[in-house]
Motif scaffolding. Structure first.
Motif, mmCIF file in Angstrom:
data_model
loop_
_atom_site.group_PDB
_atom_site.id
_atom_site.type_symbol
_atom_site.label_atom_id
_atom_site.label_comp_id
_atom_site.label_asym_id
_atom_site.label_seq_id
_atom_site.Cartn_x
_atom_site.Cartn_y
_atom_site.Cartn_z
ATOM 1 N N ASN A 92 1.028 -1.279 -0.073
ATOM 2 C CA ASN A 92 -0.113 0.106 0.224
ATOM 3 C C ASN A 92 1.008 1.274 0.088
ATOM 4 O O ASN A 92 2.086 1.275 0.850
ATOM 5 C CB ASN A 92 -0.977 -0.437 1.227
ATOM 6 N N THR A 93 0.286 2.121 -0.661
ATOM 7 C CA THR A 93 1.401 3.213 -0.369
ATOM 8 C C THR A 93 -0.034 4.630 -0.376
ATOM 9 O O THR A 93 -1.455 4.272 -0.568
ATOM 10 C CB THR A 93 1.732 3.226 -2.123
ATOM 11 N N ALA A 94 0.521 5.792 -0.897
ATOM 12 C CA ALA A 94 -0.153 7.030 -0.657
ATOM 13 C C ALA A 94 -1.459 7.314 -1.899
ATOM 14 O O ALA A 94 -2.386 7.886 -1.587
ATOM 15 C CB ALA A 94 0.390 8.012 -0.905
ATOM 16 N N ASP A 95 -0.728 6.482 -2.781
ATOM 17 C CA ASP A 95 -1.504 6.879 -4.343
ATOM 18 C C ASP A 95 -2.479 5.311 -4.815
ATOM 19 O O ASP A 95 -3.855 5.288 -5.015
ATOM 20 C CB ASP A 95 -0.767 6.786 -5.471
ATOM 21 N N THR A 96 -2.365 3.874 -3.525
ATOM 22 C CA THR A 96 -2.487 3.013 -3.802
ATOM 23 C C THR A 96 -2.842 1.947 -2.758
ATOM 24 O O THR A 96 -2.262 1.559 -1.614
ATOM 25 C CB THR A 96 -1.946 2.566 -5.193
ATOM 26 N N HIS A 97 -4.259 1.401 -2.545
ATOM 27 C CA HIS A 97 -4.803 0.877 -1.581
ATOM 28 C C HIS A 97 -4.710 -0.959 -2.713
ATOM 29 O O HIS A 97 -5.352 -0.844 -3.306
ATOM 30 C CB HIS A 97 -5.671 1.128 -0.433
ATOM 31 N N ASN A 98 -4.304 -1.996 -1.765
ATOM 32 C CA ASN A 98 -4.135 -3.016 -1.883
ATOM 33 C C ASN A 98 -5.674 -3.461 -1.078
ATOM 34 O O ASN A 98 -5.408 -3.951 0.005
ATOM 35 C CB ASN A 98 -2.936 -3.975 -1.993
ATOM 36 N N MET A 99 -6.284 -4.840 -1.952
ATOM 37 C CA MET A 99 -7.177 -5.924 -1.172
ATOM 38 C C MET A 99 -6.665 -7.279 -1.912
ATOM 39 O O MET A 99 -7.181 -7.472 -2.989
ATOM 40 C CB MET A 99 -8.818 -4.820 -1.469
ATOM 41 N N VAL A 100 -7.792 -7.955 -0.882
ATOM 42 C CA VAL A 100 -7.204 -9.408 -1.167
ATOM 43 C C VAL A 100 -8.649 -10.526 -1.173
ATOM 44 O O VAL A 100 -9.198 -10.110 -0.577
ATOM 45 C CB VAL A 100 -6.031 -10.820 -0.975
ATOM 46 N N VAL A 101 -9.450 -10.915 -2.248
ATOM 47 C CA VAL A 101 -10.029 -12.005 -1.711
ATOM 48 C C VAL A 101 -10.060 -13.720 -3.332
ATOM 49 O O VAL A 101 -8.693 -13.567 -3.393
ATOM 50 C CB VAL A 101 -11.185 -11.053 -2.477
ATOM 51 N N CYS A 102 -10.709 -14.137 -2.637
ATOM 52 C CA CYS A 102 -10.393 -15.579 -3.382
ATOM 53 C C CYS A 102 -11.847 -15.249 -3.734
ATOM 54 O O CYS A 102 -12.829 -16.038 -3.749
ATOM 55 C CB CYS A 102 -10.105 -17.066 -2.418
ATOM 56 N N THR A 103 -12.344 -15.359 -5.139
ATOM 57 C CA THR A 103 -13.370 -15.114 -5.933
ATOM 58 C C THR A 103 -13.776 -16.899 -6.191
ATOM 59 O O THR A 103 -15.185 -16.777 -6.540
ATOM 60 C CB THR A 103 -13.572 -14.283 -7.185
ATOM 61 N N LEU A 104 -13.068 -18.078 -6.921
ATOM 62 C CA LEU A 104 -13.702 -19.019 -6.518
ATOM 63 C C LEU A 104 -13.753 -20.271 -5.620
ATOM 64 O O LEU A 104 -14.832 -20.837 -4.648
ATOM 65 C CB LEU A 104 -13.221 -19.541 -7.246
ATOM 66 N N CYS A 105 -12.971 -20.116 -3.917
ATOM 67 C CA CYS A 105 -13.207 -20.698 -2.685
ATOM 68 C C CYS A 105 -12.701 -19.355 -1.837
ATOM 69 O O CYS A 105 -13.117 -18.760 -1.654
ATOM 70 C CB CYS A 105 -12.609 -21.711 -3.336
ATOM 71 N N SER A 106 -11.767 -19.742 -1.034
ATOM 72 C CA SER A 106 -11.798 -19.385 0.174
ATOM 73 C C SER A 106 -9.324 -19.669 0.033
ATOM 74 O O SER A 106 -8.982 -19.814 1.451
ATOM 75 C CB SER A 106 -11.640 -20.110 1.114
ATOM 76 N N CYS A 107 -8.950 -19.432 -0.946
ATOM 77 C CA CYS A 107 -7.158 -19.465 -1.480
ATOM 78 C C CYS A 107 -7.212 -18.177 -0.062
ATOM 79 O O CYS A 107 -7.944 -17.495 -0.514
ATOM 80 C CB CYS A 107 -6.827 -19.012 -2.454
ATOM 81 N N TYR A 108 -6.093 -18.963 0.989
ATOM 82 C CA TYR A 108 -5.319 -17.618 1.215
ATOM 83 C C TYR A 108 -4.100 -17.951 1.994
ATOM 84 O O TYR A 108 -3.645 -19.716 2.546
ATOM 85 C CB TYR A 108 -6.429 -18.561 2.970
ATOM 86 N N PRO A 109 -2.940 -17.051 2.874
ATOM 87 C CA PRO A 109 -1.697 -17.772 3.341
ATOM 88 C C PRO A 109 -1.835 -17.893 4.767
ATOM 89 O O PRO A 109 -1.205 -17.507 5.005
ATOM 90 C CB PRO A 109 -1.310 -16.427 2.996
#
Length: 216
Positions: free
Chosen positions: A107-124
């Motif tokens: 994330n920066t002053a210009d950009t915010h990132n968000m994570v999803v798994c649209t097919l199931c629930s892939c997660y670290p």
């Protein structure tokens, strides 16, 4: 490799990630399945409890918080994390299933990132532990792509209107870790203190790091 999706605001139905009736129904189904598997001898309840306890308390988001704190405090480590997140995370001893192919997005002053798994629930799992119920829910998975700014609002996060939001779709091949912005006033803090400001949601992108005063 999943591609990011840039989004503007769109009107959509509200996503209630604290829907108690939905949670109750899911919990009942999980308990029923566990009972059946136990009765058939496929599952050892004690072993299952130990696995859950490990990921919820001993792993949880604590490992990820250490990764983020190291990146905040050590520019050379942050560079390695951005180039090869899997290797950089392994430097701290965090490896295993669901964390074989990691990508860090900052994330920066210009950009915010968000994570999803649209097919199931892939997660670290190695860095974030078990995924929260809302992450696996169909409403979150759908709305995160269609209306990410609305999802952030559901979580109490309001970003400037000109800040770009990138949504990253996790897959069986690639999982993402968001590197949140470092809070102001922490320039002289050590890693242990910095890690206290890193939340699970800030590493998914549905939240922000805590302000400095929360760990003062």
């Amino acid at each position: 490799m999943a591609d990011p999706h840039d989004h503007d605001d769109h009107h959509d139905h509200d996503h209630h990630h604290h829907d108690h009736s939905e949670l109750a129904e899911m919990d009942a189904r999980v308990r029923a399945l566990e009972t059946i598997l136990t009765e058939k001898g496929y599952v050892d309840p004690a072993a299952l409890d130990q696995v859950i306890e490990t990921y919820e308390t001993r792993v949880g988001p604590h490992n990820g918080a250490r990764v983020v704190a190291r990146a905040w405090a050590d520019p050379a480590y942050r560079e390695r994390l951005q180039k090869d997140a899997t290797a950089a995370i392994a430097e701290l001893g965090f490896t295993g299933r669901q964390g074989e192919h990691m990508v860090a997005v900052e994330n920066t002053a210009d950009t915010h990132n968000m994570v999803v798994c649209t097919l199931c629930s892939c997660y670290p799992w190695p860095v974030l532990g078990l995924p929260p119920v809302w992450y696996k829910s169909a409403p979150y998975r759908a709305k995160a792509v269609r209306d990410p700014r609305g999802v952030l609002a559901d979580f109490g996060v309001t970003l400037p209107s000109d800040k770009q939001i990138k949504v990253w779709d996790s897959t069986a091949e690639v999982r993402y870790l968001v590197l949140p912005e470092r809070p102001a006033g922490t320039e002289t803090w050590d890693e242990e203190r910095l890690a206290r400001l890193v939340t699970r949601d800030s590493m998914i992108g549905t939240g922000l790091a805590l302000p400095a005063e929360d760990a003062a």
